[in-house]
Structure formats: C-alpha cells, structure tokens
Design a protein around this motif. Structure first.
Motif, mmCIF file in Angstrom:
data_model
loop_
_atom_site.group_PDB
_atom_site.id
_atom_site.type_symbol
_atom_site.label_atom_id
_atom_site.label_comp_id
_atom_site.label_asym_id
_atom_site.label_seq_id
_atom_site.Cartn_x
_atom_site.Cartn_y
_atom_site.Cartn_z
ATOM 1 N N ALA A 184 -32.807 41.389 26.941
ATOM 2 C CA ALA A 184 -31.483 41.860 27.520
ATOM 3 C C ALA A 184 -30.323 41.177 26.744
ATOM 4 C CB ALA A 184 -31.444 41.389 29.097
ATOM 5 N N LEU A 185 -30.386 39.899 26.609
ATOM 6 C CA LEU A 185 -29.327 39.426 25.812
ATOM 7 C C LEU A 185 -28.876 40.194 24.440
ATOM 8 C CD1 LEU A 185 -29.826 35.486 26.506
ATOM 9 C CD2 LEU A 185 -28.009 37.050 27.769
ATOM 10 N N ALA A 186 -29.909 40.376 23.855
ATOM 11 C CA ALA A 186 -29.947 40.939 22.526
ATOM 12 C C ALA A 186 -29.000 42.592 22.592
ATOM 13 C CB ALA A 186 -31.286 41.183 21.920
ATOM 14 N N ARG A 187 -29.270 43.065 23.823
ATOM 15 C CA ARG A 187 -28.687 44.412 24.012
ATOM 16 C C ARG A 187 -27.309 44.321 24.649
ATOM 17 N NH1 ARG A 187 -32.970 48.247 26.800
ATOM 18 N NH2 ARG A 187 -34.245 48.949 25.181
ATOM 19 N N GLY A 188 -26.795 42.970 24.670
ATOM 20 C CA GLY A 188 -25.533 42.728 25.199
ATOM 21 C C GLY A 188 -25.307 42.464 26.758
ATOM 22 N N GLU A 189 -26.445 42.281 27.338
ATOM 23 C CA GLU A 189 -26.311 41.909 29.119
ATOM 24 C C GLU A 189 -25.946 40.459 29.023
ATOM 25 O OE1 GLU A 189 -26.679 44.279 31.071
ATOM 26 O OE2 GLU A 189 -27.822 45.827 30.163
ATOM 27 N N ALA A 190 -25.443 40.309 30.319
ATOM 28 C CA ALA A 190 -24.985 38.967 30.628
ATOM 29 C C ALA A 190 -26.386 38.370 31.091
ATOM 30 C CB ALA A 190 -24.244 38.782 31.739
ATOM 31 N N LEU A 191 -26.121 36.725 30.904
ATOM 32 C CA LEU A 191 -27.436 36.056 30.982
ATOM 33 C C LEU A 191 -28.164 36.080 32.589
ATOM 34 C CD1 LEU A 191 -29.647 33.957 30.021
ATOM 35 C CD2 LEU A 191 -27.997 32.040 30.200
ATOM 36 N N ASP A 192 -27.100 35.976 33.405
ATOM 37 C CA ASP A 192 -27.675 36.014 34.629
ATOM 38 C C ASP A 192 -28.295 37.141 34.991
ATOM 39 O OD1 ASP A 192 -25.006 37.449 34.623
ATOM 40 O OD2 ASP A 192 -24.373 36.545 36.538
ATOM 41 N N HIS A 193 -27.765 38.353 34.530
ATOM 42 C CA HIS A 193 -28.337 39.609 34.959
ATOM 43 C C HIS A 193 -29.830 39.548 34.111
ATOM 44 C CE1 HIS A 193 -28.744 43.943 35.257
ATOM 45 N NE2 HIS A 193 -29.037 44.073 33.883
ATOM 46 N N ALA A 194 -29.872 39.080 32.885
ATOM 47 C CA ALA A 194 -30.914 38.979 32.089
ATOM 48 C C ALA A 194 -32.209 38.399 32.875
ATOM 49 C CB ALA A 194 -30.845 38.433 30.792
ATOM 50 N N VAL A 195 -31.741 37.057 33.580
ATOM 51 C CA VAL A 195 -32.614 36.392 34.269
ATOM 52 C C VAL A 195 -33.248 36.980 35.607
ATOM 53 C CG1 VAL A 195 -33.075 34.253 35.790
ATOM 54 C CG2 VAL A 195 -31.564 34.404 33.627
ATOM 55 N N GLN A 196 -32.266 37.925 36.309
ATOM 56 C CA GLN A 196 -32.659 38.723 37.251
ATOM 57 C C GLN A 196 -33.522 39.845 36.837
ATOM 58 O OE1 GLN A 196 -32.130 38.178 40.325
ATOM 59 N NE2 GLN A 196 -30.838 36.577 40.134
ATOM 60 N N GLN A 197 -33.416 40.462 35.623
ATOM 61 C CA GLN A 197 -34.306 41.417 35.213
ATOM 62 C C GLN A 197 -35.645 40.844 34.847
ATOM 63 O OE1 GLN A 197 -32.613 43.594 31.980
ATOM 64 N NE2 GLN A 197 -34.393 44.815 31.526
ATOM 65 N N SER A 198 -35.690 39.788 34.316
ATOM 66 C CA SER A 198 -36.979 39.095 34.154
ATOM 67 C C SER A 198 -37.605 38.611 35.359
ATOM 68 C CB SER A 198 -36.790 37.622 33.178
ATOM 69 O OG SER A 198 -36.259 36.785 34.032
ATOM 70 N N LEU A 199 -37.037 38.316 36.540
ATOM 71 C CA LEU A 199 -37.700 38.346 37.701
ATOM 72 C C LEU A 199 -38.286 39.473 38.321
ATOM 73 C CD1 LEU A 199 -35.021 35.655 39.279
ATOM 74 C CD2 LEU A 199 -37.426 34.978 38.866
ATOM 75 N N ALA A 200 -37.657 40.442 37.942
ATOM 76 C CA ALA A 200 -38.315 41.744 38.578
ATOM 77 C C ALA A 200 -39.396 42.165 37.781
ATOM 78 C CB ALA A 200 -36.843 42.824 38.387
ATOM 79 N N VAL A 201 -39.325 42.051 36.520
ATOM 80 C CA VAL A 201 -40.572 42.331 35.940
ATOM 81 C C VAL A 201 -41.968 41.161 36.174
ATOM 82 C CG1 VAL A 201 -41.771 42.554 33.444
ATOM 83 C CG2 VAL A 201 -39.105 43.189 33.891
ATOM 84 N N LEU A 202 -41.432 40.097 36.362
ATOM 85 C CA LEU A 202 -42.405 38.924 36.701
ATOM 86 C C LEU A 202 -43.039 39.118 38.142
ATOM 87 C CD1 LEU A 202 -40.939 35.359 35.974
ATOM 88 C CD2 LEU A 202 -43.061 36.289 35.256
ATOM 89 N N GLY A 203 -42.318 39.873 39.140
ATOM 90 C CA GLY A 203 -42.865 39.798 40.447
ATOM 91 C C GLY A 203 -44.084 40.672 40.702
ATOM 92 N N SER A 204 -44.406 41.585 39.633
ATOM 93 C CA SER A 204 -45.744 42.324 39.974
ATOM 94 C C SER A 204 -46.664 41.896 39.385
ATOM 95 C CB SER A 204 -45.077 43.900 39.302
ATOM 96 O OG SER A 204 -45.070 43.598 37.956
ATOM 97 N N ARG A 205 -46.869 40.738 38.827
ATOM 98 C CA ARG A 205 -47.850 40.068 38.100
ATOM 99 C C ARG A 205 -48.624 39.004 38.961
ATOM 100 N NH1 ARG A 205 -49.024 41.831 32.838
ATOM 101 N NH2 ARG A 205 -47.613 43.499 32.400
ATOM 102 N N PRO A 206 -49.980 39.019 38.939
ATOM 103 C CA PRO A 206 -50.494 38.050 39.657
ATOM 104 C C PRO A 206 -50.236 36.694 39.052
ATOM 105 C CG PRO A 206 -52.040 40.060 39.202
ATOM 106 C CD PRO A 206 -50.838 40.160 38.435
ATOM 107 N N GLY A 207 -50.215 35.697 39.767
ATOM 108 C CA GLY A 207 -50.121 34.468 39.054
ATOM 109 C C GLY A 207 -48.572 34.201 38.608
ATOM 110 N N HIS A 208 -47.609 34.814 39.104
ATOM 111 C CA HIS A 208 -46.325 34.675 38.689
ATOM 112 C C HIS A 208 -45.406 33.606 39.549
ATOM 113 C CE1 HIS A 208 -44.093 36.160 42.148
ATOM 114 N NE2 HIS A 208 -45.309 36.840 42.581
ATOM 115 N N GLU A 209 -46.153 32.879 40.365
ATOM 116 C CA GLU A 209 -45.135 32.246 41.557
ATOM 117 C C GLU A 209 -44.607 30.853 40.881
ATOM 118 O OE1 GLU A 209 -48.075 34.917 43.614
ATOM 119 O OE2 GLU A 209 -48.181 33.422 41.953
ATOM 120 N N GLU A 210 -45.508 30.305 39.974
ATOM 121 C CA GLU A 210 -44.591 28.936 39.239
ATOM 122 C C GLU A 210 -43.404 29.174 38.472
ATOM 123 O OE1 GLU A 210 -48.218 25.567 38.976
ATOM 124 O OE2 GLU A 210 -48.088 27.004 37.168
#
Length: 374
Positions: free
Chosen positions: A218-244
């Motif tokens: 996301a950063l390489a595409r010019g997104e802001a860091l806080d938005h990039a972190v939120q995007q990663s959280l969204a992708v993470l949320g569907s994966r088993p074992g993501h809690e930690e």
C-alpha cells in the motif's frame, strides 16, 4: 498462483518509473540502515544501551562485526528475496511460474553464504548476487532460518518447516513482496505467507510476514501508513490463527494515541523477537516518526531485537518517503551500499520494463547472465 492475475498490467510513464525506483531504493536502503543501527545493540537491554551511549541511547552507527554500518542477516535475506522475485519474473518466459520455488532457491543461495568460504565460480546459474564475496559472512542468522534451509525440501503452508516457530525471521526479509505493486494485495499476502513457511511454520510467523507485505504494498502505491495498516488488518481477519498478529497491530495503533513516543511505549509492545512484536514495534515507530532519523532511532533503542525492528521500520519509512529522505551520512557509511542499490534498481527495472529485457521477441544476454532462467 495464477499467472494471469499476477501479471503487471499498468503502463508505466517515466515519472511513475522514477517514483517507483525511489521507493524501492528507499525501502531496501532504509531497511539496511535500520538494520545497521541496531546491529551493535541487538542483545542489549535498554538500561545497558543507555549506560553505554548516554540517556538517548545510540544516535549513530556503533561498531558491529568489526565495523560501523555493518548489516546483518536481515538485509542479507531481504536482498535474496528481491533477487528471487526478479528471477521468478524472468523464468516466466520459459513457461515456469511458481514464485515460491524461485524465492526458495534464492534462500538456499543465501544459506550457502552462511557456510561456504566464498562463491563457487564454477556455478554459472547462481546469478550475480551469490557471487558477491562480502555477503559470505555470518551475521547472527536465526536458527529457524538456518534449520529451515538445511536441506532442499521446500516448506509449504500445509507442510511448513519449523511448525512451532514464529520468530521475526519471516518479517525482516519480506519487504520485497510488497514491492510487487502490479499484484493485488491478497496475492502479495499469500506469496509472503508461502515463502515464510519455508522456515517458520507457526501461523503468527507466516501471517505477520503477509501483513507486513500488504503494508509495504500500500505504501509503494502511495497510500498513507495508517490506511495501509487498516488494509492489512482487513486481509488478516479472514485467516485462521490471525489473532496474535491482529492484536499486535491494534496495540501499535493504540500506542500512537497514548502520548508522545518514548522507549517505554516501544517496550510495551514487546521485544521484537517474535514476528508479531517486531512488526508492531516497527509500525508504531514509523507512525509516530517525526522524520526517518527519529523513527529509526526510536525503533532500535529498546531491549530486544533492535536490528530487526530497525530494519522493518526502515523498510516502511523508506518506501513511504523514498531514498532522498534517508539521512545521507548513514547511507554513505552503509556496508554493501552498492550491492543494495544494484538489486533495488534491477528490481525496479524488471517490474517496470521487463518486455525490453526479456521475452518472446528477444532477451538481453547481460540480463540473463545476471538473472539466469535455469
């Protein structure tokens, strides 16, 4: 992984190419600078660091491995990740398309640098990076990385190497996956996970690497860091074992709102030995950084894995701001600067101008010598 969905489709203008190259250079150089800043204090407590270097801790390079500005296994493996991805792109011309295999072969070439005296000049299929003599030096490599690459079998998500390991050795080498800006975030995430499984099989070790790659992407595409972190959280949320990993990133975001950044706030996020903690510390320091220098010094002055948290933070700040934002004196003294710049420029050229380098219509012999498709 489908070749069609992973193919670069954008048409790159000159300004876009220049911006991307600056971000790639910033990412790899920034990671190496952070790595070198933390290399000399990796195993020291915050108290010991302050006793040795003053109340502010380290404010510049300190000697490690016999010199100032020395990099560790974090930068070594990141370079081989980038090289493996370039060779995966080149090998598509031969009809072979399985990037995890090419990255695994690159990691095996890195593993050879940790045991061999120097490059084997008889091997012409190793490419140029594995012939760089200065890389043949052990820089406190992680046990899981060495064990996972101790034989030719490639770990997979279903059958990973070291299934109980969640060390930060996955995160510290995974920035180049995020630089595949022509890919969709979910594919970047998946590739980082598949390559993490080659050495670390715990869900946290794999998923933290994937989350980091999505943030870089996301950063390489010019997104802001806080938005990039939120995007990663969204992708993470569907994966088993993501809690930690999810919890670690959320704690990093929460720490930003707690007041001025301090070493104590960094230490509240952990020590960075595990993948989730290293990612959280690096993200927090990048979010609160006044500039690159401030962010990197915050990322290394704590009790724990200072070189890895510095490296990951440097990747984040470097790709966000580009190479010219890095402190020039640190870049000038950095070990292996020429090699890092070369792999960065080659990566950027491959990702933006590949048809001019290789393909059905012809190929550059010099490029194929550097990145053999065998």
């Amino acid at each position: 992984m489908s070749e069609e969905v992973a193919t670069m489709t954008a048409v790159w203008g000159r300004a876009q190419q220049q911006d991307f190259r600056s971000r790639v250079r910033g990412c790899l150089l920034g990671g190496a600078v952070g790595d070198a800043l933390g290399a000399g204090i990796e195993f020291d407590s915050l108290e010991a660091i302050r006793q040795a270097y003053g109340a502010e801790g380290v404010t510049d390079y300190v000697p490690a491995f016999g010199r100032r500005g020395a990099i560790t296994d974090d930068t070594q493996m990141t370079l081989f990740t980038a090289e493996g991805l370039i060779r995966a792109q080149v090998r598509r011309d031969s009809g072979a398309w399985h990037p995890p295999t090419d990255v695994h072969r690159a990691y095996l070439r890195w593993a050879a640098t940790q045991s061999d005296w120097g490059p084997d000049e008889r091997r012409k299929d190793t490419g140029w990076l594995a012939r760089e003599e200065w890389l043949y030096s052990r820089r406190a490599p992680g046990r899981a990385c060495l064990a996972g690459l101790g034989d030719d079998r490639m770990g997979t998500v279903d059958q990973p190497k070291n299934p109980n390991s969640k060390g930060c050795g996955t995160v510290m080498r995974s920035a180049p996956f995020g630089l595949l800006v022509g890919w969709e975030p979910q594919l970047v995430f998946q590739l980082a996970i598949e390559c993490a499984a080659q050495t670390h099989g715990h869900a946290t070790g794999m998923l933290a690497a994937g989350a980091f790659a999505v943030i870089i992407h996301a950063l390489a595409r010019g997104e802001a860091l806080d938005h990039a972190v939120q995007q990663s959280l969204a992708v993470l949320g569907s994966r088993p074992g993501h809690e930690e990993t999810t919890d670690a990133l959320r704690r990093a975001l929460g720490a930003v709102r707690q007041g001025l950044p301090t070493a104590n706030r960094v230490e509240a996020l952990g020590e960075g030995w595990t993948a989730d903690e290293a990612l959280a510390i690096a993200v927090y320091c990048a979010l609160v950084a006044e500039d690159v220098r401030h962010g990197l010094l915050l990322a290394v002055n704590h009790s724990g894995d200072s070189d890895s948290t510095g490296s990951v933070c440097g990747n984040l700040l470097g790709v966000q701001h580009g190479e010219t934002a890095l402190p020039p004196a640190w870049v000038a003294e950095l070990e292996g600067r020429g090699t890092i710049l070369q792999i960065a420029d080659d990566f950027a050229m491959e990702m933006t101008q590949a048809p001019a380098l290789h393909g059905p219509a012809g190929a550059s012999s010099a490029w194929l010598e550097r990145y053999p498709n065998a």
